[in-house]
Design an enzyme around this catalytic site. Structure first.
Site, PDB file in Angstrom:
ATOM      1  N   CYS A   1      -1.069  -3.946   8.337  1.00  0.00           N
ATOM      2  CA  CYS A   1      -0.767  -2.707   9.065  1.00  0.00           C
ATOM      3  C   CYS A   1      -0.117  -3.045  10.406  1.00  0.00           C
ATOM      4  CB  CYS A   1      -2.035  -1.886   9.310  1.00  0.00           C
ATOM      5  SG  CYS A   1      -3.163  -1.815   7.905  1.00  0.00           S
TER       6      CYS A   1
ATOM      7  N   CYS B   1       0.808  -1.225   0.000  1.00  0.00           N
ATOM      8  CA  CYS B   1       0.000   0.000   0.000  1.00  0.00           C
ATOM      9  C   CYS B   1       0.835   1.266   0.000  1.00  0.00           C
ATOM     10  CB  CYS B   1      -0.924   0.021   1.216  1.00  0.00           C
ATOM     11  SG  CYS B   1       0.007   0.182   2.746  1.00  0.00           S
TER      12      CYS B   1
END
Ligand code: FES
Ligand code: FES
Length: 130
Positions: free
Chosen positions: A106, A37
């Site tokens: 994440c 990302c």
């Protein structure tokens, strides 16, 4: 998307945002990125003579889950030894924040950032001793 309350809390009131002097002997800096990302997380630790993390700071350019993950781990690692900090797994972070599967990477960023910060700190100590 329904975000977990703890994620929102850390996102809105992130703990320990900031920077420390990356050139200081007692500071370790970890900078990691998520290839999938493009988000980037910087985590810094300040370690005392007994190997205890007395302070931790982060700056994360990324999604709410990445910010929450880094905020959470700075809270967790403060007061821990660096060896204890290394036992924190992304799974612990993902569970605590109830991250959905697409957001698990994440929390991986947070685990990697701790490892990178400790590595940097240890390399500095070795140089000092050499
Ligand atoms: Fe944009 Fe993570 S991909 S915030
Ligand atoms: Fe990539 Fe969160 S979406 S770190």
């Amino acid at each position: 998307m329904a975000y977990n309350e703890k994620v929102l809390d850390h996102y809105e009131k992130p703990r320990n945002v900031g920077s420390m002097d990356k050139d200081a002997d007692d500071v370790g800096t970890g900078m990691v990125g998520a290839p999938s990302c493009g988000d980037v997380m910087k985590l810094q630790i300040k370690v005392d003579d007994n190997g205890v993390i007395e302070d931790a700071k982060f700056k994360t350019f990324g999604c709410g889950s990445a910010i929450a993950s880094s905020s959470l781990v700075t809270e967790w690692i403060k007061g821990k030894t660096i060896d204890e900090a290394l036992t924190i797994k992304n799974k612990d972070v993902a569970e605590e924040l109830a991250l959905p599967p697409v957001k698990v990477h994440c929390s991986v960023l947070a685990e990697d950032a701790i490892k990178a910060a400790v590595k940097d700190y240890r390399e500095k100590q070795q140089k000092k001793g050499a």
